[in-house]
Design a protein around this motif. Sequence first.
Motif, mmCIF file in Angstrom:
data_model
loop_
_atom_site.group_PDB
_atom_site.id
_atom_site.type_symbol
_atom_site.label_atom_id
_atom_site.label_comp_id
_atom_site.label_asym_id
_atom_site.label_seq_id
_atom_site.Cartn_x
_atom_site.Cartn_y
_atom_site.Cartn_z
ATOM 1 N N LEU A 2 0.838 -1.190 0.000
ATOM 2 C CA LEU A 2 0.000 0.000 0.000
ATOM 3 C C LEU A 2 0.876 1.244 0.000
ATOM 4 O O LEU A 2 1.831 1.341 0.770
ATOM 5 C CB LEU A 2 -0.908 0.010 1.230
ATOM 6 C CG LEU A 2 -2.015 1.066 1.216
ATOM 7 C CD1 LEU A 2 -3.206 0.553 0.414
ATOM 8 C CD2 LEU A 2 -2.461 1.399 2.636
ATOM 9 N N VAL A 4 0.450 5.339 0.416
ATOM 10 C CA VAL A 4 -0.448 6.435 0.755
ATOM 11 C C VAL A 4 -0.157 7.604 -0.166
ATOM 12 O O VAL A 4 0.974 8.102 -0.232
ATOM 13 C CB VAL A 4 -0.295 6.847 2.233
ATOM 14 C CG1 VAL A 4 -1.154 8.079 2.532
ATOM 15 C CG2 VAL A 4 -0.699 5.695 3.145
ATOM 16 N N ALA A 105 -5.082 6.168 -1.123
ATOM 17 C CA ALA A 105 -3.958 5.239 -1.239
ATOM 18 C C ALA A 105 -4.014 4.474 -2.553
ATOM 19 O O ALA A 105 -5.014 4.497 -3.282
ATOM 20 C CB ALA A 105 -3.956 4.270 -0.062
ATOM 21 N N GLU A 106 -2.920 3.802 -2.850
ATOM 22 C CA GLU A 106 -2.824 2.917 -4.018
ATOM 23 C C GLU A 106 -2.333 1.560 -3.544
ATOM 24 O O GLU A 106 -1.448 1.479 -2.691
ATOM 25 C CB GLU A 106 -1.870 3.498 -5.060
ATOM 26 C CG GLU A 106 -1.731 2.656 -6.315
ATOM 27 C CD GLU A 106 -0.798 3.272 -7.343
ATOM 28 O OE1 GLU A 106 -0.907 2.908 -8.530
ATOM 29 O OE2 GLU A 106 0.030 4.120 -6.957
ATOM 30 N N CYS A 107 -2.923 0.487 -4.083
ATOM 31 C CA CYS A 107 -2.566 -0.866 -3.663
ATOM 32 C C CYS A 107 -2.169 -1.687 -4.880
ATOM 33 O O CYS A 107 -2.770 -1.571 -5.954
ATOM 34 C CB CYS A 107 -3.754 -1.519 -2.957
ATOM 35 S SG CYS A 107 -3.397 -3.164 -2.281
ATOM 36 N N LEU A 128 -6.541 -1.795 4.007
ATOM 37 C CA LEU A 128 -7.536 -1.138 3.167
ATOM 38 C C LEU A 128 -8.617 -0.439 3.975
ATOM 39 O O LEU A 128 -9.466 0.261 3.410
ATOM 40 C CB LEU A 128 -8.181 -2.150 2.203
ATOM 41 C CG LEU A 128 -7.226 -2.866 1.244
ATOM 42 C CD1 LEU A 128 -7.991 -3.876 0.400
ATOM 43 C CD2 LEU A 128 -6.506 -1.865 0.347
ATOM 44 N N GLN A 150 -11.151 5.547 4.007
ATOM 45 C CA GLN A 150 -9.984 5.339 3.151
ATOM 46 C C GLN A 150 -10.453 4.920 1.768
ATOM 47 O O GLN A 150 -11.281 4.014 1.624
ATOM 48 C CB GLN A 150 -9.051 4.270 3.718
ATOM 49 C CG GLN A 150 -7.830 3.987 2.831
ATOM 50 C CD GLN A 150 -6.835 3.049 3.485
ATOM 51 O OE1 GLN A 150 -6.605 3.133 4.694
ATOM 52 N NE2 GLN A 150 -6.237 2.167 2.707
ATOM 53 N N THR A 152 -8.968 3.585 -1.850
ATOM 54 C CA THR A 152 -7.759 2.959 -2.407
ATOM 55 C C THR A 152 -7.993 2.606 -3.865
ATOM 56 O O THR A 152 -9.015 2.010 -4.214
ATOM 57 C CB THR A 152 -7.387 1.690 -1.620
ATOM 58 O OG1 THR A 152 -7.268 2.013 -0.231
ATOM 59 C CG2 THR A 152 -6.081 1.111 -2.122
#
Length: 460
Positions: A2, A4, A105-107, A128, A150, A152
């Motif tokens: 993850l 942020v 965020a990016e996962c 997540l 959040q 994502t």
Amino acid sequence: MLTVLENCRISPPPATVGHRSLPLTYFDLLFLLHFPINQLFFYEFPHSRQHFMETIIPNLKHSLSITLQHFFPFTSNLIVFHNPDHSRKPEIRHVEGDSVRLTIAECNLDFNDLAGYHPRACDKFYELVPPLGPAVKGSDFLAIPLFAVQVTVFENTGISIGITNHHVLCDASTKYEFLKAWTSIARNGTDESFLANQSLPAYERLVEYHESLDRMFMNQPGVESLKLEYQPRELVGPSFKTRATLILIKEKISLIKRWVSIQLPALGYVSSFSVVCAYVWSCVAKSRAEVEEMSGPDELERFVCLADFRSRMDPPLPQTYFGNCVGPCVAIAKSTLLSGNDGFLIAVESVGQAISKTVKTKDGVLKEAELWFEMLFRLPEQIPAKIGVAGTPKLKIYDVDFGWGKPKKYETISIDCNGSISVNTSKDSSADLEIGLSLPAKQMDAFIDIFNKGLENSFS
């Protein structure tokens, strides 16, 4: 896994809420020490991160801000006073400038794997959903955050929206009203449609005051330490559990209900919810017996679900009443009976009688209110196992559409904390039910096998 991209705070539009407070009733105080509720929605979104940041995020920020204007407790804090004699009850308090924590965020995990129905490691999901954040100490109180979000992005694949709330804030019914408002505003750009088609939250404390219940729930073990610090139970990995979702379609549920009515003609309460919960309870008991050694014939298990009391209060409360207004229905049965050949019948009779006793009592729904805390949170030594239910089929959770389509998958992440199950209407049909489970990996395999074989070989 993850990254942020942004941490920010979202407030209602300036000068729309001001200084407001909301007293807690005994329904709310019951959940003072409950762990946070974590929910996660997965949406298909085959677009780039840049598109996500430029189009989705500004709309979500704007719509959340407007929604908080109408649902101010979500952007407030739980205020717990330091007074030793409980002369001042905790309250939900909003002051100008209060805000909700929003994480972008990016996962890089596999979106389709996470949004599946098969067993997956529980700890994959923990990053997540957002933590509530730290409490802030005042001169004579502790201010505890109540809500966090959040969002994502999974590059060119999907989006997840994780929400976390303190249970004192509200029950599932109120939270669903909040989500309906937020999604309506996100889809339309303004709150005009929401205001035209939905009722605003009813903040008036319409619940009859019961000093004895307030005092009892304020004297729960652990409340004293809550005044000094707040350390909520957090979702952390690694976990030895897996989570999976199973579906019972309308036709199979109807078949089971007819079979139960034949086998137990005197059972007064038979519903889709009760038979599905009972079937899952018996399958969990059988799967546990298969992978663990039973401790003895007198070991008991407890099954707990929550009933919405709004329409059952005297006088009834509006459906838009804000806060908690739920009470427990409790069934108890011996583990050896639940895991035996007649385990489902034992379970369905126990669950049916427990729900009927709670919601149809002539003495009112508060008859056993003094026992609620013990029913929900205290496990006597002779009842080492408990299963609870998160969610309700009465709320159409797959209608939570922000404007890019309905969820591909919904998960109640916090069932990992106490062995609960989730029960919701399914994505494809409101008459079908989805059951979410979180079990040790070996037991999950046994459960799925028992669950499927039972459906194939029984109820004919």
